[in-house]
Enzyme design. Structure first.
Site, mmCIF file in Angstrom:
data_model
loop_
_atom_site.group_PDB
_atom_site.id
_atom_site.type_symbol
_atom_site.label_atom_id
_atom_site.label_comp_id
_atom_site.label_asym_id
_atom_site.label_seq_id
_atom_site.Cartn_x
_atom_site.Cartn_y
_atom_site.Cartn_z
ATOM 1 N N HIS A 1 -4.899 1.563 -1.551
ATOM 2 C CA HIS A 1 -5.284 2.457 -0.463
ATOM 3 C C HIS A 1 -6.574 1.970 0.195
ATOM 4 C CE1 HIS A 1 -2.275 4.972 -2.190
ATOM 5 N NE2 HIS A 1 -2.994 5.323 -3.230
ATOM 6 N N ARG B 1 1.940 -0.578 0.668
ATOM 7 C CA ARG B 1 2.808 -1.150 -0.360
ATOM 8 C C ARG B 1 2.648 -2.667 -0.376
ATOM 9 N NH1 ARG B 1 6.931 1.881 2.210
ATOM 10 N NH2 ARG B 1 7.067 3.990 1.377
#
Length: 347
Positions: A104, A199
């Site tokens: 993140h 991802r």
């Protein structure tokens, strides 16, 4: 000002390719074969906002409720710092299969790239199958070039720190730390209020629509923190009939509370809302100033407005285990310096 009370919320369940079948029974709902991976317990993220299910505000979405009385619900300090927005999102997660390897962004990058808040988070393991594990951080130093090559050839997991887990284990995942929950784990997650995820690797599997899920390897490369830690697991000593602090971060404080008798919680000094997740058992919560009561059942969560954050927790049978999250405005100055440092070093 309206009379406030602890908010309960309607189910907000998310189907995902890696999801399991434990969350519906955990929340007292009818089981189904649908792969439910996430229950967004308390959310003010516009893409999936919680709806209040009790009291005078029943049926109102949480964003609207906060917008009408932000200081009373969030706390004066939280309202000023976060401009009327709830800064936390909490979930229950059931991973039947491995989640993607992901990372993140921090606040600076998330705002620059998406106009959103960054995403630091923590995991509290509720239960884990024998041999269950997860990834958190790198186990050895690698270069951005090696990262790119390992993503391309599918060997990225070989350089990740692999942790066997059990109930009660805690992991803090600051923005920039590579991670993945693996199959056989149910956990509670406290995070910044953001839906931004990059991802890195998804095992070449199809998503719910049968198509490969989108990867974000270039953005992830910019977000990644390659620093290697000696220990990624958060160590703490659990105690009965005490609020045990397990995390004190620039973004949230988290305490675990296991009680077998009535327990008084006066958190007004923090000038913050309190989110309480019922991990085990059930309890009654009674607000001291108003006498309002709720029953908080296992698998459910409540948001207690800052203006009434003085209450009693009364186990309904045996013992109750809660996970409390809030913003600690008492140490705001030092945490602000830490946050600024993290932005400078990770942006």
């Amino acid at each position: 000002m309206k009379r406030f009370y602890p908010f309960l919320f309607a189910p907000n369940l998310h189907s995902v390719v890696w999801g399991g079948n434990q969350l519906r029974p955990y929340k007292g709902l009818e089981p189904s074969v649908e792969p439910i991976g996430e229950s967004w317990e308390v959310s003010a993220v516009p893409s999936s906002t919680s709806t209040i299910s009790n009291g005078a505000l029943k049926g109102q979405d949480l964003i609207t409720a906060i917008s009408e009385q932000p200081e009373a619900i969030l706390g004066k300090a939280v309202n000023a710092k976060y401009h009327g927005k709830l800064p936390l999102l909490v979930k229950f997660i059931d991973a039947k299969r491995d989640l993607s390897i992901q990372v993140h962004p921090n606040d600076a990058m998330a705002m620059r790239e998406h106009g959103k808040m960054g995403k630091s988070e923590m995991w509290y393991i509720i239960k884990a199958d024998e041999g269950a594990h997860l990834y958190a951080g790198f186990k050895q130093t690698i270069t951005p070039y090696e990262y790119q090559k390992r993503v391309e050839d599918g060997s990225i997991t070989e350089v990740l720190a692999d942790h066997k887990v059990k109930a009660g284990d805690v992991f803090y995942l600051p923005a920039g730390r590579v991670h993945a929950i693996c199959g056989g784990i149910m956990l509670a997650e406290v995070q910044q209020s953001s839906d931004v995820t990059y991802r890195i690797y998804d095992y070449n599997r199809p998503g719910m629509d049968g198509k490969p899920r989108e990867l974000h390897t270039e953005l992830a490369a910019k977000a990644l923190d390659y620093h290697v830690e000696d220990n990624y697991r958060t160590e703490y000593i659990d105690s009965t009939n005490k609020a045990t602090q397990i995390l004190d971060t620039p973004y949230f404080d988290v305490r675990v509370l296991e009680i077998s008798k009535p327990f008084h919680r006066d958190l007004r000094k923090y000038d913050s809302f309190v989110i309480s997740m019922c991990i085990e058992g059930a309890c009654k919560m009674r607000v001291r100033s108003t006498g309002d009561e709720i029953i908080l059942k296992e698998g459910h969560s409540t948001l207690i407005p800052a203006c009434i954050a003085d209450y009693d927790v009364i186990p309904q049978s045996g013992h109750t285990r809660l996970l409390d999250a809030y913003i600690d405005n008492q140490n705001n100055g030092m945490k602000g310096l830490i946050t600024k440092f993290l932005h400078l070093t990770n942006s």
